[in-house]
Each structure stands twice: as C-alpha cells, then as structure tokens.
Design a protein around this motif. Sequence first.
Motif, short mmCIF file in Angstrom:
data_model
loop_
_atom_site.label_atom_id
_atom_site.label_comp_id
_atom_site.label_asym_id
_atom_site.label_seq_id
_atom_site.Cartn_x
_atom_site.Cartn_y
_atom_site.Cartn_z
N TYR A 8 -7.08 1.09 1.51
CA TYR A 8 -6.11 1.81 0.70
C TYR A 8 -6.50 3.27 0.63
O TYR A 8 -7.68 3.61 0.51
N LEU A 64 -1.93 3.67 -4.77
CA LEU A 64 -2.46 3.12 -3.53
C LEU A 64 -1.42 3.28 -2.44
O LEU A 64 -0.31 2.72 -2.53
N TYR A 122 -0.73 -5.33 -1.59
CA TYR A 122 -0.01 -4.71 -2.71
C TYR A 122 1.00 -5.67 -3.32
O TYR A 122 1.72 -6.35 -2.58
#
Length: 235
Positions: A8, A64, A122
Amino acid sequence: MTTLTQDYQITWEKLPDDYKLPDDPVDNINQPALAAALTESLQLAGKISVNTLTTTNYGICATLNNKIVIKAPDWAFIAKINVSREELTRSYTPKLQGDIPVVVMEFISDTQETEYSIKATYPPGKWFFYERILKVLNYIIFEPDSGSIEMYRLHNTEQYILQEPDENQRYWIAEMNLYLGVWQGTRENRTGKWLRWWDEQGNLLPWGTELAQQERQRAERLAAQLWAAGIEPED
C-alpha cells in the motif's frame, strides 16, 4: 498468527469535510461505560495532558492507494496531538494531526471476531490496519462477559506478539507507565468485569465515586477521633 502482507502507498490526509462517516450503532451497551471508566481514572490521576486525546468509537484514518480507510476502536489513547481539538470533531489522522495511538482497544461483542481480521485487501481488517498500517504498539482485545483480556505488542518483526501477564495478572504498558488489568465490581449500575489501571507501585487508579467514598471515610475517622478527644467536630 500469520499476517498477510499487502503493498500500500500510505498517506496521512485530513478527512474531506464532505466525507460521509459511517453511522454504525455501538455494538454493545457496555462499550461506552467501559471506555468512560478507563478515561475517568486517567484524568483524575493527572495522566491526561492538554495535548492527550482519548477516543471512544471514533474514526482513526489513513489513506491507502488514495482510498480512505477509517477504523473506530472502542477505546484509544493518543499521547500527543499537534492541532486544536476543534479540528478533531469528526476524525483523527495520525502523523498529520498528532502521534500514532499508543494503545487501541476492542471490546468483543459479536461472533464475527472482526477484531482479529487480518484481511489485507481493501478495505483491510482491523488487525491488519492496527498492526501493519498504523503500527500501534499495544493492541488490547477484551471480552467483558468473561473478563478475558489479550494484549498484543508490536514486535521488532513488525508483528503483534501475545503478551503474558505478570504475577498479578496485569499487563505493563511502558509508554503510559501503567499496568492494565481486570477488576470485578460495580459502577453505574453495571456489575461485572472492568478494565482498570494500576500505577507502577501497584496502586489502583480510582474513579470519582471511589475518591468521594475515601474522603467520606477519612472525614468519619477524623470526627470519631475528635469525639474521642472530647472535641465536638464542626459541621
């Protein structure tokens, strides 16, 4: 516990003013009381400075790969913020607005055990977020009904390691110079297990009701001593 890794690009950005925060209900009726009890004894003991922030079910943010992630631990202790509290009415972004939290706590209240989620994609799970993104040094998971407590500390391998309690079944948190443990008793009409603080000498950090009771007891002892000496105490 094996934790997945994920690449990330992490940035620390203020939450946009028009960002719609999730409006999830508190998972358990005990959570606000447990969190308030933790904060109150710290305040009364002078452990919370003007720049300290304690949070309860309050969003802590990171970005992120240009996507905002918000997690709301049931309780967190941030030693120092570097912005005014007015800027923190909606959320807190570490590094941008102050320190990484010293401690985050989750009070287990459901069967999903999301507190242990190592999901790396995510949006990442709580465990992954605290361990790999925020890098919070101390992660506490507490089960109020049974009183079980788990303390994980970030090891130099950058992974959480389960800690063992001391002979008093308490956990030392060096960054706060305090022990954390479980106490059985009643507060605000709830009888059960509570998380409490002890100082390095092993003294329990009291709540306001306990301080008031101690003061009444001292006054009663003094009055009894005065009566025994033939002196009528003043009202």
